[in-house]
Design an enzyme around this catalytic site. Structure first.
Site, PDB file in Angstrom:
ATOM      1  N   GLY A  12     143.221   7.569   4.421  1.00 17.88           N
ATOM      2  CA  GLY A  12     143.372   9.014   4.627  1.00 17.88           C
ATOM      3  C   GLY A  12     143.733   9.359   6.066  1.00 17.88           C
ATOM      4  N   PRO A 105     129.215  17.723  11.004  1.00 14.13           N
ATOM      5  CG  PRO A 105     128.166  19.780  10.696  1.00 14.13           C
ATOM      6  CD  PRO A 105     127.983  18.445  11.356  1.00 14.13           C
ATOM      7  CG  HIS A 134     140.833  23.443   9.012  1.00 14.17           C
ATOM      8  ND1 HIS A 134     139.911  24.439   9.273  1.00 14.17           N
ATOM      9  CD2 HIS A 134     140.304  22.293   9.510  1.00 14.17           C
ATOM     10  CE1 HIS A 134     138.868  23.916   9.899  1.00 14.17           C
ATOM     11  NE2 HIS A 134     139.078  22.616  10.069  1.00 14.17           N
ATOM     12  CE  LYS A 138     138.327  22.061   5.991  1.00 11.64           C
ATOM     13  NZ  LYS A 138     137.692  20.749   5.815  1.00 11.64           N
TER      14      LYS A 138
HETATM   15  N1  LIG Z   1     133.430  15.799  10.699  1.00 10.64           N
HETATM   16  C1  LIG Z   1     134.638  15.822  11.266  1.00 10.64           C
HETATM   17  O1  LIG Z   1     134.772  15.804  12.517  1.00 10.64           O
HETATM   18  C2  LIG Z   1     135.846  15.858  10.396  1.00 10.64           C
HETATM   19  C3  LIG Z   1     135.694  15.899   9.041  1.00 10.64           C
HETATM   20  N2  LIG Z   1     136.777  15.872   8.221  1.00 10.64           N
HETATM   21  C4  LIG Z   1     136.498  15.796   6.791  1.00 10.64           C
HETATM   22  O2  LIG Z   1     136.764  14.467   6.362  1.00 10.64           O
HETATM   23  C5  LIG Z   1     137.172  14.474   4.995  1.00 10.64           C
HETATM   24  C6  LIG Z   1     138.487  13.724   4.862  1.00 10.64           C
HETATM   25  O3  LIG Z   1     139.503  14.434   5.538  1.00 10.64           O
HETATM   26  P1  LIG Z   1     140.988  13.860   5.610  1.00 10.64           P
HETATM   27  O4  LIG Z   1     140.990  12.501   6.212  1.00 10.64           O
HETATM   28  O5  LIG Z   1     141.812  14.927   6.209  1.00 10.64           O
HETATM   29  O6  LIG Z   1     141.329  13.736   4.044  1.00 10.64           O
HETATM   30  P2  LIG Z   1     142.369  12.753   3.326  1.00 10.64           P
HETATM   31  O7  LIG Z   1     142.578  13.317   1.959  1.00 10.64           O
HETATM   32  O8  LIG Z   1     143.548  12.521   4.204  1.00 10.64           O
HETATM   33  O9  LIG Z   1     141.584  11.371   3.242  1.00 10.64           O
HETATM   34  C7  LIG Z   1     140.543  11.099   2.344  1.00 10.64           C
HETATM   35  C8  LIG Z   1     140.752   9.692   1.837  1.00 10.64           C
HETATM   36  O10 LIG Z   1     139.603   9.304   1.084  1.00 10.64           O
HETATM   37  C9  LIG Z   1     140.054   8.698  -0.105  1.00 10.64           C
HETATM   38  N3  LIG Z   1     139.000   8.726  -1.114  1.00 10.64           N
HETATM   39  C10 LIG Z   1     138.743   9.633  -2.079  1.00 10.64           C
HETATM   40  N4  LIG Z   1     137.662   9.264  -2.800  1.00 10.64           N
HETATM   41  C11 LIG Z   1     137.233   8.098  -2.265  1.00 10.64           C
HETATM   42  C12 LIG Z   1     136.156   7.215  -2.567  1.00 10.64           C
HETATM   43  N5  LIG Z   1     135.321   7.465  -3.581  1.00 10.64           N
HETATM   44  N6  LIG Z   1     136.000   6.100  -1.813  1.00 10.64           N
HETATM   45  C13 LIG Z   1     136.828   5.809  -0.797  1.00 10.64           C
HETATM   46  N7  LIG Z   1     137.883   6.607  -0.480  1.00 10.64           N
HETATM   47  C14 LIG Z   1     138.075   7.737  -1.203  1.00 10.64           C
HETATM   48  C15 LIG Z   1     141.291   9.495  -0.483  1.00 10.64           C
HETATM   49  O11 LIG Z   1     142.072   8.835  -1.453  1.00 10.64           O
HETATM   50  P3  LIG Z   1     142.995   9.733  -2.462  1.00 10.64           P
HETATM   51  O12 LIG Z   1     143.883  10.533  -1.560  1.00 10.64           O
HETATM   52  O13 LIG Z   1     143.679   8.707  -3.279  1.00 10.64           O
HETATM   53  O14 LIG Z   1     142.024  10.590  -3.225  1.00 10.64           O
HETATM   54  C16 LIG Z   1     141.966   9.582   0.894  1.00 10.64           C
HETATM   55  O15 LIG Z   1     142.695   8.410   1.186  1.00 10.64           O
HETATM   56  C17 LIG Z   1     137.231  15.942   4.596  1.00 10.64           C
HETATM   57  O16 LIG Z   1     136.026  16.314   3.957  1.00 10.64           O
HETATM   58  C18 LIG Z   1     137.367  16.674   5.924  1.00 10.64           C
HETATM   59  O17 LIG Z   1     136.892  17.978   5.864  1.00 10.64           O
HETATM   60  C19 LIG Z   1     138.044  15.835   8.722  1.00 10.64           C
HETATM   61  C20 LIG Z   1     138.256  15.823  10.062  1.00 10.64           C
HETATM   62  C21 LIG Z   1     137.164  15.831  11.027  1.00 10.64           C
HETATM   63  O1  LIG Z   2     139.476  18.772   6.967  1.00  5.81           O
HETATM   64  C1  LIG Z   2     139.582  18.789   8.226  1.00  5.81           C
HETATM   65  O2  LIG Z   2     140.657  18.600   8.790  1.00  5.81           O
HETATM   66  C2  LIG Z   2     138.382  19.038   9.016  1.00  5.81           C
HETATM   67  N1  LIG Z   2     137.239  19.106   8.418  1.00  5.81           N
HETATM   68  C3  LIG Z   2     135.973  19.326   9.015  1.00  5.81           C
HETATM   69  C4  LIG Z   2     135.399  20.634   8.550  1.00  5.81           C
HETATM   70  O3  LIG Z   2     135.489  20.935   7.348  1.00  5.81           O
HETATM   71  O4  LIG Z   2     134.830  21.358   9.358  1.00  5.81           O
HETATM   72  C5  LIG Z   2     136.010  19.180  10.524  1.00  5.81           C
HETATM   73  C6  LIG Z   2     137.259  19.695  11.163  1.00  5.81           C
HETATM   74  O5  LIG Z   2     137.249  21.070  11.088  1.00  5.81           O
HETATM   75  C7  LIG Z   2     138.496  19.103  10.494  1.00  5.81           C
END
Ligand SMILES: NC(=O)C1=CN([C@@H]2O[C@H](COP(=O)(O)OP(=O)(O)OC[C@H]3O[C@@H](n4cnc5c(N)ncnc54)[C@H](OP(=O)(O)O)[C@@H]3O)[C@@H](O)[C@H]2O)C=CC1
Ligand SMILES: O=C(O)C1=N[C@H](C(=O)O)C[C@H](O)C1
EC number: 1.17.1.8
Length: 248
Positions: A12, A105, A134, A138
């Site tokens: 991802g 978060p 965002h 998302k």
């Molecule tokens: N806390 C923080 O600082 C941040 C949090 N986030 C959060 O992180 C999460 C991911 O964001 P993002 O990377 O943009 O999303 P993406 O959709 O780009 O990546 C998620 C990945 O996880 C895979 N996936 C889904 N289900 C599973 C599973 N059961 N096991 C392993 N892999 C799985 C997806 O595959 P597939 O696409 O095939 O379903 C995809 O490759 C979101 O909830 C986002 O809000 C994001 C940025 C910062």
């Molecule tokens: O999906 C994202 O991109 C992000 N997700 C997290 C959130 O839901 O707050 C963290 C950041 O905002 C990026």
């Protein structure tokens, strides 16, 4: 000895960035890259000590149940952690003394600081609203960061004896005033080109205060993630919020 890290959601947007950051860190290595459809048992076979999860709100609890059952520490960025999921996770961890999980978060330092500043400011202003912006791929709205900020602001208002945010609106198009999260209005914008941004707007007598944070690139989250991987080795039980493992 290097920290053996398994990355969940490795293909991802965030997972791929985490793999690059961990591989570049001198004190850790990626031992497993797991994505949708892959077997979690890979993690135990390669002896992962810490898992980093950036997957999907619907997938993260199954991943964490596996990690807790197998004594693997976890650093979790996946959004969607309401009270119910937190309580469930605490219950699992209660049976595993000494095992730590860190949920954040938001791992960007500026976002953590911005939430802290919002918590401080909340008691001084009678009105407050949050706008989170965002990228349009998302999965969830509002963002986990906005929900966490709303919770902090709401708790700070309550502690200061402030009542509900005054709002004279008597008619509105559905959704025009955003969603009410812990009694704070949250507005979610989704636009291609954006990464992750948030404004917390406070209004008082003759003045406003705007706290804005911008993640312009996903590298902004990586120092916090790496810090979390190191910190979780010494954690016991569940810790929510990067601020709890930083000296702020
Ligand atoms: N806390 C923080 O600082 C941040 C949090 N986030 C959060 O992180 C999460 C991911 O964001 P993002 O990377 O943009 O999303 P993406 O959709 O780009 O990546 C998620 C990945 O996880 C895979 N996936 C889904 N289900 C599973 C599973 N059961 N096991 C392993 N892999 C799985 C997806 O595959 P597939 O696409 O095939 O379903 C995809 O490759 C979101 O909830 C986002 O809000 C994001 C940025 C910062
Ligand atoms: O999906 C994202 O991109 C992000 N997700 C997290 C959130 O839901 O707050 C963290 C950041 O905002 C990026």
């Amino acid at each position: 000895m290097t920290i053996r890290v398994g990355v969940l959601g490795a293909r991802g947007r965030m997972g791929a960035e985490v793999c690059r950051a961990v591989e570049a860190a001198p004190d850790m290595e990626v031992v497993a890259k797991v994505d949708a459809g892959d077997e979690l048992s890979d993690l135990t076979e390669v002896g992962a000590e810490v898992v980093v999860d950036f997957t999907h709100p619907d997938a993260v609890m199954d991943n964490l149940r596996f990690c807790v059952e197998h004594g693997i520490r976890a650093v979790v960025g996946t959004s969607g952690f309401g009270d119910d999921k937190v309580a469930t996770l605490r219950g699992w961890l209660a049976d595993k003394p000494g095992l730590g999980v860190l949920i954040a978060p938001n791992f960007a330092l500026g976002a953590v600081l911005s939430m802290k500043f919002a918590q401080i400011a909340a008691r001084y202003y009678d009105t407050v609203e949050i706008i989170e912006l965002h990228h349009n791929r998302k999965a969830d709205a509002p963002s986990g960061t906005a929900a966490h900020t709303a919770r902090l602001v709401s708790e700070a208002r309550a502690a200061a004896g402030l009542g509900p945010v005054p709002d004279a609106t008597t008619s509105e198009v559905d959704g025009a005033r955003g969603a009410s999260v812990d009694d704070v209005r949250v507005h979610s914008v989704r636009l291609s080109g954006l990464v992750a941004h948030q404004e917390v707007l406070f209004g008082g007598s003759g003045e406003t205060l705007t706290l804005r944070h911008d993640s312009l690139d996903r590298t902004s989250f990586m120092p916090g993630v790496l810090h979390g991987v190191r910190a979780v080795l010494d954690l016991s039980g569940l810790v929510v919020g990067l601020e709890n493992v930083l000296e702020l």
